[in-house]
Design a protein around this motif. Sequence first.
Motif, PDB file in Angstrom:
ATOM      1  N   ALA A   1       0.833  -1.212   0.000  1.00  0.00           N
ATOM      2  CA  ALA A   1       0.000   0.000   0.000  1.00  0.00           C
ATOM      3  C   ALA A   1       0.862   1.254   0.000  1.00  0.00           C
ATOM      4  CB  ALA A   1      -0.923  -0.015   1.218  1.00  0.00           C
ATOM      5  N   ILE A   2       1.938   1.227   0.770  1.00  0.00           N
ATOM      6  CA  ILE A   2       2.858   2.373   0.810  1.00  0.00           C
ATOM      7  C   ILE A   2       3.506   2.576  -0.557  1.00  0.00           C
ATOM      8  CG2 ILE A   2       5.014   3.220   1.808  1.00  0.00           C
ATOM      9  CD1 ILE A   2       4.186   1.778   4.415  1.00  0.00           C
ATOM     10  N   GLY A   3       3.895   1.481  -1.206  1.00  0.00           N
ATOM     11  CA  GLY A   3       4.476   1.580  -2.539  1.00  0.00           C
ATOM     12  C   GLY A   3       3.505   2.184  -3.542  1.00  0.00           C
ATOM     13  N   SER A   4       2.234   1.823  -3.452  1.00  0.00           N
ATOM     14  CA  SER A   4       1.219   2.385  -4.353  1.00  0.00           C
ATOM     15  C   SER A   4       1.110   3.898  -4.174  1.00  0.00           C
ATOM     16  CB  SER A   4      -0.135   1.734  -4.079  1.00  0.00           C
ATOM     17  OG  SER A   4      -0.091   0.350  -4.315  1.00  0.00           O
ATOM     18  N   ALA A   5       1.115   4.340  -2.927  1.00  0.00           N
ATOM     19  CA  ALA A   5       1.067   5.776  -2.656  1.00  0.00           C
ATOM     20  C   ALA A   5       2.293   6.483  -3.225  1.00  0.00           C
ATOM     21  CB  ALA A   5       0.966   6.022  -1.152  1.00  0.00           C
ATOM     22  N   GLY A   6       3.446   5.806  -3.153  1.00  0.00           N
ATOM     23  CA  GLY A   6       4.670   6.380  -3.706  1.00  0.00           C
ATOM     24  C   GLY A   6       4.609   6.524  -5.215  1.00  0.00           C
ATOM     25  N   VAL A   7       4.010   5.535  -5.905  1.00  0.00           N
ATOM     26  CA  VAL A   7       3.868   5.616  -7.364  1.00  0.00           C
ATOM     27  C   VAL A   7       2.995   6.813  -7.755  1.00  0.00           C
ATOM     28  CG1 VAL A   7       2.907   4.474  -9.403  1.00  0.00           C
ATOM     29  CG2 VAL A   7       4.252   3.156  -7.763  1.00  0.00           C
ATOM     30  N   ILE A   8       1.908   7.003  -7.038  1.00  0.00           N
ATOM     31  CA  ILE A   8       1.022   8.134  -7.322  1.00  0.00           C
ATOM     32  C   ILE A   8       1.758   9.455  -7.130  1.00  0.00           C
ATOM     33  CG2 ILE A   8      -1.075   9.335  -6.589  1.00  0.00           C
ATOM     34  CD1 ILE A   8      -2.144   6.545  -5.728  1.00  0.00           C
ATOM     35  N   THR A   9       2.504   9.557  -6.042  1.00  0.00           N
ATOM     36  CA  THR A   9       3.273  10.783  -5.771  1.00  0.00           C
ATOM     37  C   THR A   9       4.298  11.035  -6.864  1.00  0.00           C
ATOM     38  OG1 THR A   9       3.006  10.407  -3.392  1.00  0.00           O
ATOM     39  CG2 THR A   9       4.728  11.952  -4.083  1.00  0.00           C
ATOM     40  N   ALA A  10       4.985   9.971  -7.307  1.00  0.00           N
ATOM     41  CA  ALA A  10       5.993  10.108  -8.358  1.00  0.00           C
ATOM     42  C   ALA A  10       5.368  10.577  -9.663  1.00  0.00           C
ATOM     43  CB  ALA A  10       6.709   8.771  -8.563  1.00  0.00           C
ATOM     44  N   ALA A  11       4.170  10.061  -9.977  1.00  0.00           N
ATOM     45  CA  ALA A  11       3.500  10.464 -11.209  1.00  0.00           C
ATOM     46  C   ALA A  11       3.097  11.934 -11.159  1.00  0.00           C
ATOM     47  CB  ALA A  11       2.275   9.583 -11.442  1.00  0.00           C
ATOM     48  N   VAL A  12       2.624  12.378 -10.012  1.00  0.00           N
ATOM     49  CA  VAL A  12       2.233  13.784  -9.863  1.00  0.00           C
ATOM     50  C   VAL A  12       3.440  14.700 -10.013  1.00  0.00           C
ATOM     51  CG1 VAL A  12       1.326  15.494  -8.243  1.00  0.00           C
ATOM     52  CG2 VAL A  12       0.214  13.260  -8.449  1.00  0.00           C
ATOM     53  N   LEU A  13       4.569  14.289  -9.425  1.00  0.00           N
ATOM     54  CA  LEU A  13       5.789  15.104  -9.465  1.00  0.00           C
ATOM     55  C   LEU A  13       6.602  14.876 -10.733  1.00  0.00           C
ATOM     56  CD1 LEU A  13       6.996  14.626  -5.762  1.00  0.00           C
ATOM     57  CD2 LEU A  13       5.691  16.542  -6.726  1.00  0.00           C
ATOM     58  N   ASP A  14       6.202  13.868 -11.555  1.00  0.00           N
ATOM     59  CA  ASP A  14       6.950  13.482 -12.758  1.00  0.00           C
ATOM     60  C   ASP A  14       8.410  13.179 -12.399  1.00  0.00           C
ATOM     61  OD1 ASP A  14       7.265  12.861 -15.419  1.00  0.00           O
ATOM     62  OD2 ASP A  14       7.768  14.917 -16.006  1.00  0.00           O
ATOM     63  N   ASN A  15       8.578  12.401 -11.342  1.00  0.00           N
ATOM     64  CA  ASN A  15       9.905  12.066 -10.817  1.00  0.00           C
ATOM     65  C   ASN A  15      10.183  10.587 -11.067  1.00  0.00           C
ATOM     66  OD1 ASN A  15      12.098  11.338  -9.076  1.00  0.00           O
ATOM     67  ND2 ASN A  15      11.713  13.193  -7.864  1.00  0.00           N
ATOM     68  N   ALA A  16      11.033  10.275 -12.041  1.00  0.00           N
ATOM     69  CA  ALA A  16      11.296   8.884 -12.417  1.00  0.00           C
ATOM     70  C   ALA A  16      12.022   8.127 -11.311  1.00  0.00           C
ATOM     71  CB  ALA A  16      12.115   8.837 -13.706  1.00  0.00           C
ATOM     72  N   VAL A  17      12.931   8.800 -10.613  1.00  0.00           N
ATOM     73  CA  VAL A  17      13.682   8.131  -9.545  1.00  0.00           C
ATOM     74  C   VAL A  17      12.728   7.687  -8.432  1.00  0.00           C
ATOM     75  CG1 VAL A  17      15.464   8.405  -7.773  1.00  0.00           C
ATOM     76  CG2 VAL A  17      15.797   9.392 -10.047  1.00  0.00           C
ATOM     77  N   LEU A  18      11.843   8.582  -8.027  1.00  0.00           N
ATOM     78  CA  LEU A  18      10.860   8.235  -7.000  1.00  0.00           C
ATOM     79  C   LEU A  18       9.938   7.119  -7.500  1.00  0.00           C
ATOM     80  CD1 LEU A  18       9.503   8.686  -4.280  1.00  0.00           C
ATOM     81  CD2 LEU A  18       8.156  10.535  -5.323  1.00  0.00           C
ATOM     82  N   LEU A  19       9.610   7.135  -8.784  1.00  0.00           N
ATOM     83  CA  LEU A  19       8.768   6.079  -9.356  1.00  0.00           C
ATOM     84  C   LEU A  19       9.428   4.720  -9.194  1.00  0.00           C
ATOM     85  CD1 LEU A  19       6.353   5.092 -11.095  1.00  0.00           C
ATOM     86  CD2 LEU A  19       7.811   5.504 -13.098  1.00  0.00           C
ATOM     87  N   PHE A  20      10.720   4.649  -9.497  1.00  0.00           N
ATOM     88  CA  PHE A  20      11.411   3.369  -9.421  1.00  0.00           C
ATOM     89  C   PHE A  20      11.514   2.869  -7.977  1.00  0.00           C
ATOM     90  CE2 PHE A  20      13.784   4.871 -13.427  1.00  0.00           C
ATOM     91  CZ  PHE A  20      12.714   4.472 -14.214  1.00  0.00           C
ATOM     92  N   VAL A  21      11.761   3.779  -7.050  1.00  0.00           N
ATOM     93  CA  VAL A  21      11.795   3.396  -5.636  1.00  0.00           C
ATOM     94  C   VAL A  21      10.422   2.892  -5.189  1.00  0.00           C
ATOM     95  CG1 VAL A  21      12.128   4.240  -3.281  1.00  0.00           C
ATOM     96  CG2 VAL A  21      13.678   4.984  -5.094  1.00  0.00           C
TER      97      VAL A  21
END
Length: 414
Positions: free
Chosen positions: A98-118
């Motif tokens: 669940a935490i990882g899913s929230a991180g993917v959403i945040t990365a997409a909003v920020l357009d941050n590929a590094v955060l997406l991969f984490v």
Amino acid sequence: MTSTEPAGTTALISDPAQTQRRILRVLVASQVLSGAGLAAGVTVGALLAQDMLGTTALAGLPSALFTAGYALTAVAVGRISHARGRRPGLAAGYLAGAIGSAGVITAAVLDNAVLLFVALFVYGAGTATNLQARYAGADLAAPGHRARAVSTVLVATTLGGVAGPNLAAPTDALAEHLGIPNLAGPFILSGAAYALAALVLAFWLRPDPLLTARALAEAEAQEADTATATATTNTVDGRGGVVLGALVMILSQLVMVAIMTPVHMHEHGHGTAASGLVIAIHIGVMYLPSPLTGWLVDRYGHLKIAAASGITLLASGILAALAPGDSIALLALALALLGLGWNFGLVAGTAITTDTVPLATRAKTQGTVDVCVAVATGGMASGLMVAATGYPALALTGGILSLALLPAVAAYRR
């Protein structure tokens, strides 16, 4: 180990069958939820990374990150389960998803590929936990019914697994309303589903199946005064079985990850809805035949169904390689065969491993086996191979690779 849950464990030792039925009901509920979380992310994870990176060469990177997160979680869930029982291990794994899913959403909003991969790495915890739950279903099952218990847990994933990809379009609309990129929409569903699955297990998976099984085994061993002999026999017989069970699951998972890629459909002009439909069919066939597969394994033996897995995966690879890219029907059939071959391999391999591992080390060994399965899957390599040679070559290679199951089964039989 039983001291972590003394009252709940000892109180139900006298009626393990009733306890098993309750445990299966709770596991089924959690698997329905986690199935939706798993399928939602798989459908669009590769497409989201492709959109961010602007290239298909790294389209397999999300699968590689899922795999890495899967591997780490398999170890963690196995060790937590070994030390404290299935309930805390599985609940923690779903919470991480669940935490990882929230991180993917945040990365997409920020357009941050590094955060997406984490975030995708952490998101892989949900996949690992979804598969680890099948072991919990077998802890209290009678030896001749373990494959059917495993299959009951697996088939519960079908409802959520089929619904998840088909909710891609509605979650796109929700994401747009919330100002989130459309491709990140399914991860809203994924995060909520994983969080609910964690809560279901944390509150209702009582008594703990692994701790209860240990308490039963200890009581029976004391009565028969054969604990030492039983442990020794299981350990000797289990070595070859663990290797074979791991190999069956490794090859099934490797071929499945290699052939199942939504990027191939996306490149031929098929939209998210079409990709979601094909993936839904694939995931449905991965889990829906599980009761039949469990019965076949218990009735005809592990080895015959393991061999059937290799043959079915070969047929899938050949059909996927020959199917025109614009034919949704043939691609759906190929991925349906892929899911069926994977199902044969997973149920047979799980039953082999569970039947041949001593109860005292079962959870840790199962976690280690799942790590081997995760490490062997070539998500990153599949993306590179698609870019270099094309999808048909990748599909055919995967199908041929599955034939390695046949000599392995024959060698073990001898």
